[in-house]
Design an enzyme around this catalytic site. Structure first.
Site, short mmCIF file in Angstrom:
data_model
loop_
_atom_site.label_atom_id
_atom_site.label_comp_id
_atom_site.label_asym_id
_atom_site.label_seq_id
_atom_site.Cartn_x
_atom_site.Cartn_y
_atom_site.Cartn_z
N SER A 174 12.02 -3.34 -7.92
CA SER A 174 11.49 -3.84 -6.86
C SER A 174 12.17 -5.07 -6.05
CB SER A 174 10.26 -4.41 -7.32
OG SER A 174 9.00 -3.23 -7.62
N HIS A 234 3.27 -10.14 -6.24
CA HIS A 234 4.45 -9.07 -6.04
C HIS A 234 4.75 -8.79 -4.68
CE1 HIS A 234 6.39 -4.81 -6.05
NE2 HIS A 234 6.74 -5.35 -7.35
N ASP A 272 -4.95 -4.53 5.56
CA ASP A 272 -5.32 -4.16 4.24
C ASP A 272 -6.02 -2.97 4.32
OD1 ASP A 272 -6.49 -3.98 1.68
OD2 ASP A 272 -7.20 -5.92 1.58
#
Length: 582
Positions: free
Chosen positions: A505, A328, A302
């Site tokens: 996407s 997502h 991250d």
């Protein structure tokens, strides 16, 4: 930049409709059996597991039994399986067994206790989970031209807890017993001598179901100093269609648009799996229908934490922030790497042959800045520096998927562009979605010359159009397209939950997968793309173009069209596998 999302429709790349949970349909078939004079026995009690052997990713196993006069049943496992002991009045159940992280297989003994008027009766069956391929087995000394048959020192019995050919035993005796008297003794013990296999080995036939008991008798009576079953090996070929519950209904048509099934037939399982970095909103790594195909936890990163103005990087954790768009990254990753042929809901386009490296770049407000994307790209390639600290990636990627963009005509980010050029020279292939604003201009970074730009099509291979004002971006710079309408994706943190996605996407990870499978095939054939990593992108583009369905004529709405992944991995395609490396 912002990721795509499910509930809001804005300048993003993703629209999800119809969140779903898998439907479990149990069908009981009742058959009438007519007993004739030839019948000698009633129905025998049975306890069966299907399948009995699982790949290293684990999977679902259907258990069924037929035992009369039982009121309820209990199931136990040795070694233990989560969820057991299990108590039921049904005559069937389904269990999920986790995969193996090392090369050692594991055998589970399942014990069923039937309790009723006849007391407690026990039955057992076995399930094997294969270990991961051991890469060390690919190297070793070249065999001598004249082999020396080694002495067999093994004594006792083989393993009858793993799959084997019913009714066959292989026995060894150092004195190469072949006298008729020995064969007669073997026959009296329940083993019919079949043939001499040489070097002291013999093949015997026995009644199916009696293999272990007869082997014990052969050993105890000196017919074999070592007796084993004829083990049953399974090919490494990929099963088609894969055993995933939504495959036939919702996924097969999408995969066939790009000839994924034909590509899978040309590939084999390999321990050296290429890595695709999914640079996104984070991934629900606890989902067991995705986790086996992720890179090791120490490689996750991250880069941002909760606030991009005050970045707090965290290596080893990529949990998404709750709220709109949280799934997502999980959705994108599942298109590539959902566990396949394991009885779960969804199949992945990579069929367990690639790994996903999760890199989280969006903060709690779903924002990702230039620096976050640049750091993610650098980290995917090997290492990056964030807030004065160097983060080294122990599992570098070969491909990066960016399902995000800024859809402003002519926009470019010079800082990010420099990093894109840098990682491309290092050999990284970057794939990005074109955007969803129905614009005649490809969004950035897909429009960069260092990125492969991907738009979306519908089931009719036409440019995808969803809600009013939202459709796949097109125009100059668009290279290829992929399915982006009604694509089943993993949704949320719970294993098995999924949704249907609409957007570019969803299209980009199909092309990222095609690139990853190309690299895998190159590796399996012993090819090298180039001695110069900087020319990798040129060769990959050449390959994809040779496999594109509109390769003869570029189209403003679909570029060079859908890619035939079967052509991408076809060793006879000179566009992908030239006789001489460039």
């Amino acid at each position: 930049m912002q990721p795509a999302e499910c509930s809001r429709v804005s300048a993003t790349h993703w629209i999800c409709l119809g969140q779903r949970k898998p439907a479990y349909i149990l069908v009981t078939l009742c058959a009438l059996m007519v007993l004739t004079a030839c019948s000698t026995t009633a129905n025998q009690p049975r306890f069966e597991a299907n399948p009995q052997t699982l790949s290293s990713i684990g999977g679902y196993v259907n258990l069924s039994w037929n035992i009369e006069d039982a009121e309820y049943y209990s199931l136990q496992s040795d070694p233990p399986i989560p969820g057991m002991p299990l108590f039921t009045k049904q005559s069937h159940t389904t269990i999920r067994i986790e995969g193996r992280q090392n090369s050692n297989p594991i055998n589970y003994q399942l014990i069923l206790e039937a309790r009723g008027s006849r007391g407690i009766r026990r039955f057992s069956t076995f399930i094997r989970v294969n270990g991961r391929l051991d890469c060390s087995s690919k190297t070793g000394l070249r065999a001598q031209s004249t082999a020396i048959w080694p002495e067999v020192k093994k004594v006792g019995l083989g393993n009858f807890d793993v799959p084997y050919v019913k009714g066959r035993l292989i026995a060894y005796h150092k004195n190469e017993l072949s006298l008729q008297s020995n064969r007669a003794t073997a026959q009296s013990l329940g083993a019919q001598w079949a043939r001499d296999l040489g070097k002291g080995w013999s093949l015997y036939y026995t009644r199916p179901g009696q293999e272990a008991a007869v082997a014990q008798r052969l050993y105890q009576n000196g017919i074999g100093q070592y007796v084993q079953p004829e083990y049953l090996y399974q090919p490494d070929d990929l099963s088609l269609p894969p055993n995933n519950r939504s495959y036939d209904l919702e996924q097969a048509a999408l995969f066939r648009q790009m000839d994924f099934e034909l590509a899978w037939k040309q590939l084999r399982v390999d321990c050296l799996k290429p890595v695709i970095a999914v640079v996104d909103s984070g991934i629900y790594t606890q989902r067991i229908d995705l986790a086996p195909n992720l890179t090791p936890q120490e490689s996750w990163l991250d880069v941002v934490g909760s606030n991009l103005e005050d970045p707090r990087p965290n290596q080893g954790a990529v949990e998404p922030f709750s709220g709109t768009g949280a799934s997502h990254g999980t959705q994108v990753a599942s298109i590539i790497a959902a566990t396949t042929n394991d009885g779960s809901v969804l199949a992945g386009a990579a069929y367990n042959l690639l790994r996903v490296l999760p890199i989280k770049v969006f903060d709690a407000q779903r924002r990702a800045g230039t620096l976050q994307l640049a750091q993610a790209l650098e980290y995917a390639a090997g290492a990056t520096q964030i807030a004065g600290r160097v983060y080294t990636n122990p599992t570098p990627a070969q491909v990066v998927n960016l399902s995000l963009s800024i859809s402003i005509p002519g926009f470019q980010d010079p800082y990010l562009e420099q990093v894109l050029e840098q990682v491309t020279r290092q050999g990284l292939i970057v794939v990005a979605s074109s955007g969803n604003l129905d614009s005649a201009s490809v969004g950035y970074p897909a429009s960069s010359p260092f990125v492969i730009a991907v738009g979306a099509v519908d089931s009719n291979n036409k440019r995808a159009k969803w809600l009013s004002g939202f459709a796949s971006n097109y125009g100059s710079g668009l290279e290829f397209v992929a399915p982006g309408t009604g694509v089943p994706v993993a949704h949320g943190p719970n294993t098995g939950d999924y949704a249907l996605a609409y957007g570019t996407s969803a299209a980009a990870p199909f092309v990222s997968t095609a690139v990853g499978l190309y690299l895998l095939k190159q590796q399996q054939m012993g090819f090298s793309l180039s001695s110069d990593p900087g020319s990798f992108l040129k060769q990959v583009r050449k390959c994809l173009l040779s496999a594109a369905k509109n390769s003869a004529q570029w189209d403003i709405e679909t570029g060079f069209g859908l890619i035939s992944v079967a052509r991408v991995v076809d060793p006879n395609n000179p566009g992908c596998f030239p006789q001489e490396n460039p």
